[in-house]
Design an enzyme around this catalytic site. Structure first.
Site, PDB file in Angstrom:
ATOM      1  NE  ARG A 117      -2.200   1.103   3.575  1.00 24.32           N
ATOM      2  CZ  ARG A 117      -3.019   1.613   4.732  1.00 24.32           C
ATOM      3  NH1 ARG A 117      -4.498   1.595   4.459  1.00 24.32           N
ATOM      4  NH2 ARG A 117      -2.590   2.152   5.517  1.00 24.32           N
TER       5      ARG A 117
ATOM      6  CB  THR B  63      -1.741   7.447  -3.070  1.00 22.07           C
ATOM      7  OG1 THR B  63      -1.097   5.973  -3.436  1.00 22.07           O
ATOM      8  CG2 THR B  63      -0.760   8.379  -3.663  1.00 22.07           C
TER       9      THR B  63
ATOM     10  CG  ASP C  73       2.736  -1.502   9.175  1.00 23.14           C
ATOM     11  OD1 ASP C  73       2.647  -2.775   9.038  1.00 23.14           O
ATOM     12  OD2 ASP C  73       2.952  -0.745   8.418  1.00 23.14           O
TER      13      ASP C  73
ATOM     14  CG  ASP D 295       6.397  -2.152  10.113  1.00 26.71           C
ATOM     15  OD1 ASP D 295       7.201  -2.697   9.169  1.00 26.71           O
ATOM     16  OD2 ASP D 295       6.198  -0.767  10.118  1.00 26.71           O
TER      17      ASP D 295
HETATM   18  C1  PRP Z   1      -1.562  -3.834   5.069  1.00 27.23           C
HETATM   19  C2  PRP Z   1      -2.233  -4.971   5.518  1.00 27.23           C
HETATM   20  C3  PRP Z   1      -3.235  -5.094   4.330  1.00 27.23           C
HETATM   21  C4  PRP Z   1      -3.370  -3.574   3.943  1.00 27.23           C
HETATM   22  C5  PRP Z   1      -4.508  -3.042   4.312  1.00 27.23           C
HETATM   23  O1  PRP Z   1      -0.444  -4.238   4.201  1.00 27.23           O
HETATM   24  O2  PRP Z   1      -1.632  -6.218   5.758  1.00 27.23           O
HETATM   25  O3  PRP Z   1      -2.654  -5.905   3.265  1.00 27.23           O
HETATM   26  O4  PRP Z   1      -2.257  -3.158   4.671  1.00 27.23           O
HETATM   27  O5  PRP Z   1      -4.588  -1.823   3.766  1.00 27.23           O
HETATM   28  P1  PRP Z   1      -5.870  -1.431   2.910  1.00 27.23           P
HETATM   29  O6  PRP Z   1      -7.290  -2.177   3.087  1.00 27.23           O
HETATM   30  O7  PRP Z   1      -5.918  -0.186   2.904  1.00 27.23           O
HETATM   31  O8  PRP Z   1      -5.447  -1.957   1.408  1.00 27.23           O
HETATM   32  P2  PRP Z   1       0.800  -3.257   3.835  1.00 27.23           P
HETATM   33  O9  PRP Z   1       0.609  -2.609   2.513  1.00 27.23           O
HETATM   34  O10 PRP Z   1       1.109  -2.391   4.970  1.00 27.23           O
HETATM   35  O11 PRP Z   1       1.892  -4.219   3.672  1.00 27.23           O
HETATM   36  P3  PRP Z   1       3.004  -5.354   4.321  1.00 27.23           P
HETATM   37  O12 PRP Z   1       1.918  -6.298   4.906  1.00 27.23           O
HETATM   38  O13 PRP Z   1       3.829  -5.593   3.402  1.00 27.23           O
HETATM   39  O14 PRP Z   1       3.472  -4.367   5.728  1.00 27.23           O
HETATM   40  N1  URA Z   2      -2.363  -1.679   7.544  1.00 25.55           N
HETATM   41  C1  URA Z   2      -1.932  -2.126   8.674  1.00 25.55           C
HETATM   42  O1  URA Z   2      -1.238  -2.924   8.852  1.00 25.55           O
HETATM   43  N2  URA Z   2      -2.663  -1.578   9.621  1.00 25.55           N
HETATM   44  C2  URA Z   2      -3.533  -0.554   9.515  1.00 25.55           C
HETATM   45  O2  URA Z   2      -4.080  -0.096  10.492  1.00 25.55           O
HETATM   46  C3  URA Z   2      -3.928  -0.142   8.213  1.00 25.55           C
HETATM   47  C4  URA Z   2      -3.231  -1.023   7.355  1.00 25.55           C
END
Ligand code: PRP
Ligand code: URA
Length: 214
Positions: free
Chosen positions: A104, A108, A200, A203
């Site tokens: 994500r 944006t 997150d 993380d």
């Molecule tokens: C996080 C989470 C989802 C997404 C949710 O992933 O694990 O995939 O955000 O957000 P959305 O509903 O607004 O699309 P992230 O993109 O942070 O990637 P990561 O798992 O690699 O940290």
């Molecule tokens: N992705 C995450 O990991 N946490 C949030 O709250 C939103 C998106």
């Protein structure tokens, strides 16, 4: 929203509260994500099809149910969905595993698909997509669209925490897909993080916050 199933089991609620707590460290966080995935998976798989087979117990011959059809496919959305994989494989040790890489954009909040590898005969399998967080819904919406474009038909999704905004967007985009959520939170903040949420998820699972204390 008829295709959204929110979990109300006290064990799931308890473990999600532990997960939210900012003092929960990486080790505990990983274990909780896995345990919650297993408890949610138990609910989400309650309608698995069975067929009867003849076996013999040490006492007598009998006809009993076993799982029917092709092995299900568990599809974690990278990265954070990987945290739920172990819990699902504890329930379905023979499941096939596919991977969908979504990230994500921090500014944006738009999702980008960077990887997709699905098991063969995906059209004949029950597919369970796992990602702990459903925020705007963009990532899950695009992931399910990609799976459908590659032939996936019977799809369920499991998210541990969802924002109402994401739930609404997802159910509009994919009204045919069942969505299992552990908790539906209050709202998104200006950075599209879920409130109160857990921060997150990726993380916290992988120990990669921008400022780590140790
Ligand atoms: C996080 C989470 C989802 C997404 C949710 O992933 O694990 O995939 O955000 O957000 P959305 O509903 O607004 O699309 P992230 O993109 O942070 O990637 P990561 O798992 O690699 O940290
Ligand atoms: N992705 C995450 O990991 N946490 C949030 O709250 C939103 C998106």
């Amino acid at each position: 929203m008829s295709n959204v199933i929110e979990m109300h089991h006290p064990l799931i609620k308890h473990k999600i509260t532990m997960l939210r707590d900012e003092t929960t460290g990486t080790n505990e966080f990983r274990k909780l994500v896995e345990e919650i995935a297993m408890l949610m998976g138990y609910e989400a798989l309650a309608d698995l099809k069975t067929k009867n087979i003849a076996i013999k117990t040490p006492i007598e011959a009998t006809v009993q149910p076993i799982l029917d059809g092709r092995k299900p496919a568990v599809l974690p959305i990278l990265r954070a969905g990987l945290g739920m994989l172990g819990g699902m494989l504890a329930l379905l040790p023979n499941a096939k595993v596919g991977h969908i890489g979504m990230s994500r954009d921090e500014r944006t909040h738009q999702p980008k698909t960077y990887y997709c590898k699905l098991p063969p005969y995906i059209e004949d399998r029950l597919i369970i997509v796992v990602d702990p967080m459903l925020a705007t819904g963009g990532s899950l919406i695009d992931a399910v669209s990609e799976i459908k474009a590659r032939g996936g038909k019977t799809i369920k999704c499991m998210c541990i925490i969802a924002a109402p905004e994401g739930v609404e967007a997802f159910t509009k985009a994919h009204p045919d897909v069942l969505l299992y959520v552990g908790a539906i939170d209050r709202c998104l903040n200006a950075d599209a993080y879920i409130c109160p949420g857990l921060g997150d998820a990726g993380d916290r699972i992988f120990g990669t916050p921008e400022r780590d204390l140790i």
